[in-house]
Design a protein around this motif. Structure first.
Motif, mmCIF file in Angstrom:
data_model
loop_
_atom_site.group_PDB
_atom_site.id
_atom_site.type_symbol
_atom_site.label_atom_id
_atom_site.label_comp_id
_atom_site.label_asym_id
_atom_site.label_seq_id
_atom_site.Cartn_x
_atom_site.Cartn_y
_atom_site.Cartn_z
ATOM 1 N N LYS A 153 0.824 -1.134 0.055
ATOM 2 C CA LYS A 153 0.080 0.128 0.000
ATOM 3 C C LYS A 153 0.957 1.246 -0.120
ATOM 4 O O LYS A 153 0.605 2.279 -0.660
ATOM 5 N N LYS A 154 1.994 1.357 0.541
ATOM 6 C CA LYS A 154 2.692 2.292 0.862
ATOM 7 C C LYS A 154 3.270 2.663 -0.615
ATOM 8 O O LYS A 154 3.401 3.930 -0.917
ATOM 9 N N LEU A 155 3.555 1.609 -1.340
ATOM 10 C CA LEU A 155 4.311 1.953 -2.870
ATOM 11 C C LEU A 155 3.189 2.502 -3.288
ATOM 12 O O LEU A 155 3.439 3.335 -4.319
ATOM 13 N N PHE A 156 1.907 1.940 -3.359
ATOM 14 C CA PHE A 156 0.797 2.209 -4.106
ATOM 15 C C PHE A 156 0.511 3.830 -4.316
ATOM 16 O O PHE A 156 0.425 4.977 -5.180
ATOM 17 N N PHE A 157 0.576 4.299 -2.995
ATOM 18 C CA PHE A 157 0.539 5.708 -2.806
ATOM 19 C C PHE A 157 1.682 6.568 -3.048
ATOM 20 O O PHE A 157 1.569 7.783 -3.702
ATOM 21 N N ASN A 158 2.588 5.966 -2.923
ATOM 22 C CA ASN A 158 4.105 6.781 -3.397
ATOM 23 C C ASN A 158 3.988 7.024 -4.705
ATOM 24 O O ASN A 158 4.510 7.832 -5.351
ATOM 25 N N LEU A 159 3.464 6.029 -5.814
ATOM 26 C CA LEU A 159 3.509 5.978 -7.150
ATOM 27 C C LEU A 159 2.420 7.043 -7.597
ATOM 28 O O LEU A 159 2.259 7.448 -8.734
ATOM 29 N N GLY A 160 1.700 7.678 -6.907
ATOM 30 C CA GLY A 160 0.383 8.554 -7.078
ATOM 31 C C GLY A 160 -0.827 8.016 -7.408
ATOM 32 O O GLY A 160 -1.770 8.602 -7.790
ATOM 33 N N CYS A 161 -0.957 6.525 -6.944
ATOM 34 C CA CYS A 161 -2.347 5.879 -7.186
ATOM 35 C C CYS A 161 -2.650 5.848 -8.903
ATOM 36 O O CYS A 161 -1.889 6.235 -9.579
ATOM 37 N N PHE A 162 -3.847 5.672 -9.141
ATOM 38 C CA PHE A 162 -4.447 5.566 -10.401
ATOM 39 C C PHE A 162 -4.753 6.824 -10.805
ATOM 40 O O PHE A 162 -5.539 7.728 -9.860
ATOM 41 N N ASP A 163 -4.522 7.049 -12.263
ATOM 42 C CA ASP A 163 -4.885 8.774 -12.550
ATOM 43 C C ASP A 163 -6.250 8.607 -12.723
ATOM 44 O O ASP A 163 -6.937 8.231 -13.543
ATOM 45 N N GLU A 164 -7.269 9.328 -12.077
ATOM 46 C CA GLU A 164 -8.439 9.824 -12.202
ATOM 47 C C GLU A 164 -8.826 10.505 -13.186
ATOM 48 O O GLU A 164 -10.031 10.811 -13.597
ATOM 49 N N ASN A 165 -7.905 11.263 -13.644
ATOM 50 C CA ASN A 165 -8.310 12.204 -14.987
ATOM 51 C C ASN A 165 -8.286 11.083 -16.465
ATOM 52 O O ASN A 165 -8.615 11.589 -17.313
ATOM 53 N N LEU A 166 -7.821 9.833 -16.272
ATOM 54 C CA LEU A 166 -7.783 8.940 -17.323
ATOM 55 C C LEU A 166 -9.136 8.108 -17.532
ATOM 56 O O LEU A 166 -9.256 7.226 -16.460
ATOM 57 N N PRO A 167 -9.937 8.275 -18.494
ATOM 58 C CA PRO A 167 -11.069 7.423 -18.428
ATOM 59 C C PRO A 167 -10.999 5.946 -18.739
ATOM 60 O O PRO A 167 -11.850 5.122 -18.506
ATOM 61 N N ALA A 168 -9.720 5.826 -19.400
ATOM 62 C CA ALA A 168 -9.024 4.434 -19.787
ATOM 63 C C ALA A 168 -7.528 4.353 -19.656
ATOM 64 O O ALA A 168 -7.249 5.494 -19.667
ATOM 65 N N CYS A 169 -7.006 3.201 -19.769
ATOM 66 C CA CYS A 169 -5.797 2.873 -19.771
ATOM 67 C C CYS A 169 -5.058 3.446 -18.466
ATOM 68 O O CYS A 169 -3.799 3.877 -18.493
ATOM 69 N N GLU A 170 -5.787 3.671 -17.632
ATOM 70 C CA GLU A 170 -5.519 3.941 -16.139
ATOM 71 C C GLU A 170 -4.587 3.083 -15.665
ATOM 72 O O GLU A 170 -3.312 3.253 -14.923
ATOM 73 N N ASP A 171 -4.403 1.649 -15.767
ATOM 74 C CA ASP A 171 -3.725 0.561 -15.650
ATOM 75 C C ASP A 171 -2.384 0.938 -16.174
ATOM 76 O O ASP A 171 -1.354 0.576 -15.421
ATOM 77 N N TYR A 172 -2.587 0.978 -17.548
ATOM 78 C CA TYR A 172 -1.338 0.864 -18.430
ATOM 79 C C TYR A 172 -0.292 2.248 -17.832
ATOM 80 O O TYR A 172 0.790 1.980 -17.668
ATOM 81 N N ASP A 173 -1.150 3.242 -17.552
ATOM 82 C CA ASP A 173 -0.279 4.407 -17.090
ATOM 83 C C ASP A 173 0.444 4.156 -15.555
ATOM 84 O O ASP A 173 1.546 4.527 -15.342
ATOM 85 N N LEU A 174 -0.324 3.500 -14.798
ATOM 86 C CA LEU A 174 0.252 3.182 -13.370
ATOM 87 C C LEU A 174 1.181 2.177 -13.384
ATOM 88 O O LEU A 174 2.439 2.231 -12.912
ATOM 89 N N TRP A 175 1.300 1.238 -14.277
ATOM 90 C CA TRP A 175 2.205 0.188 -14.506
ATOM 91 C C TRP A 175 3.634 0.868 -15.181
ATOM 92 O O TRP A 175 4.495 0.241 -14.600
ATOM 93 N N LEU A 176 3.173 1.768 -15.859
ATOM 94 C CA LEU A 176 4.588 2.461 -16.449
ATOM 95 C C LEU A 176 5.167 3.170 -15.410
ATOM 96 O O LEU A 176 6.696 2.784 -15.107
ATOM 97 N N ARG A 177 4.480 3.713 -14.312
ATOM 98 C CA ARG A 177 5.271 4.332 -13.372
ATOM 99 C C ARG A 177 5.832 3.235 -12.322
ATOM 100 O O ARG A 177 7.083 3.463 -11.837
ATOM 101 N N LEU A 178 5.048 2.237 -12.075
ATOM 102 C CA LEU A 178 5.587 1.211 -11.250
ATOM 103 C C LEU A 178 6.845 0.532 -11.768
ATOM 104 O O LEU A 178 7.996 0.296 -11.121
ATOM 105 N N ALA A 179 6.913 0.076 -13.219
ATOM 106 C CA ALA A 179 7.917 -0.666 -13.576
ATOM 107 C C ALA A 179 9.164 0.174 -14.007
ATOM 108 O O ALA A 179 10.315 -0.326 -13.983
ATOM 109 N N LEU A 180 8.969 1.532 -14.015
ATOM 110 C CA LEU A 180 10.306 2.306 -13.861
ATOM 111 C C LEU A 180 11.056 2.345 -12.701
ATOM 112 O O LEU A 180 12.168 2.449 -12.883
ATOM 113 N N ARG A 181 10.254 1.865 -11.694
ATOM 114 C CA ARG A 181 11.116 2.214 -10.313
ATOM 115 C C ARG A 181 11.190 1.086 -9.672
ATOM 116 O O ARG A 181 11.999 0.884 -8.839
#
Length: 275
Positions: A153-181
């Motif tokens: 959970k700490k990592l999830f919040f450090n990454l900035g959570c799911f982007d609520e401005n994206l109506p789709a591909c929000e998972d793709y967006d989060l996994w890029l941020r996750l996999a980069l780090r």
């Protein structure tokens, strides 16, 4: 461990989803369902599960629902589950055991069983999963299903959570941020059942590449994206723009096509400067 189930008008699926969690050999500390403004029989069905913590919000989309569930969660680990998917009985136990054997990891996901219109289908070669440093594997498509992931959970919040401005591909967006780090654990077993083919799935719609372009441009603004990873990302954003240009031109929307031509000019110039 907290299980988070976002749902919207999935009365036909929600019971099977929750039952698959209740049937786990390792029970989570809590099950949280976030009803994202359903107007079908979802609320009525949820009353049959008194141990499930239910939160209702006006319809804001899956990102908002998942994030609200994460905010309400009391567990140190988050397991997301889309309401039209199910888990096999040992999913949580096997992920827990994997993390115990790999204590430096903060996230693990699994392989999947795909059901389309009631029939099992095979994944294509391009959908092959990977573990470890997988950033480049996350660029062409979303290889991690939200229903398969268990994340600190700490990592999830450090990454900035799911982007609520994206109506789709929000998972793709989060996994890029996750996999980069982070290095990502992968259990090469199909421990989730993904049901597809129903008409309300966003993944069936044309034009989702415009949201992938947004996600790619976001990660290109990240100062941690350097070297070959940056180069691969530049190539991918140009590729997605080219696909959109063809589609918008075919549909006569030249204004939108020109917007993505301008994006290609911008990102190609960076590639040219790097050569």
């Amino acid at each position: 461990m907290s299980v988070i189930i976002p749902t919207f008008n999935r009365a036909d699926w929600i019971s099977g989803c929750i039952d698959s969690v209740l049937n786990q050999t390792m029970q989570p500390d809590e099950i949280i369902v976030v009803d994202d403004g359903s107007d079908d029989k979802t609320a009525e069905l949820l009353k049959q599960y008194p141990t499930v913590k239910t939160h209702f919000q006006k319809n804001k989309g899956p990102s908002s629902a998942r994030n609200l569930g994460a905010e309400k969660a009391t567990g140190e680990w988050l397991a997301f589950l889309d309401s039209d998917d199910q888990w096999t009985p040992e999913k949580l136990q096997k992920q827990h055991d994997y993390l115990c054997q790999n204590p430096t990891l903060k996230v693990v996901y699994t392989d999947e069983i795909w059901i389309r219109n009631g029939r099992r289908v095979n994944q294509k070669k391009k959908h092959q999963k990977h573990g470890g440093s997988i950033y480049r594997h996350c660029l062409p498509l979303c290889i991690i299903s939200p229903s398969s992931i268990l994340i600190e959970k700490k990592l999830f919040f450090n990454l900035g959570c799911f982007d609520e401005n994206l109506p789709a591909c929000e998972d793709y967006d989060l996994w890029l941020r996750l996999a980069l780090r982070e290095k990502i654990g992968f259990l090469d077993e199909p421990l989730i059942v993904k049901n597809g083919g129903h008409v309300d799935q966003l993944s069936r719609q044309w034009g989702l590449d415009k949201y992938r372009v947004i996600a790619l441009e976001k990660i290109l603004d990240d100062p941690d994206l350097q070297g070959e990873n940056r180069h691969k990302t530049l190539l991918e954003v140009i590729k997605r723009c080219q696909i959109l240009i063809l589609g918008y031109t075919k549909h006569g929307n030249l204004e939108e096509a020109n917007k993505f031509k301008q994006k290609i000019t911008r990102w190609q110039s960076e590639i040219d400067c790097r050569i």
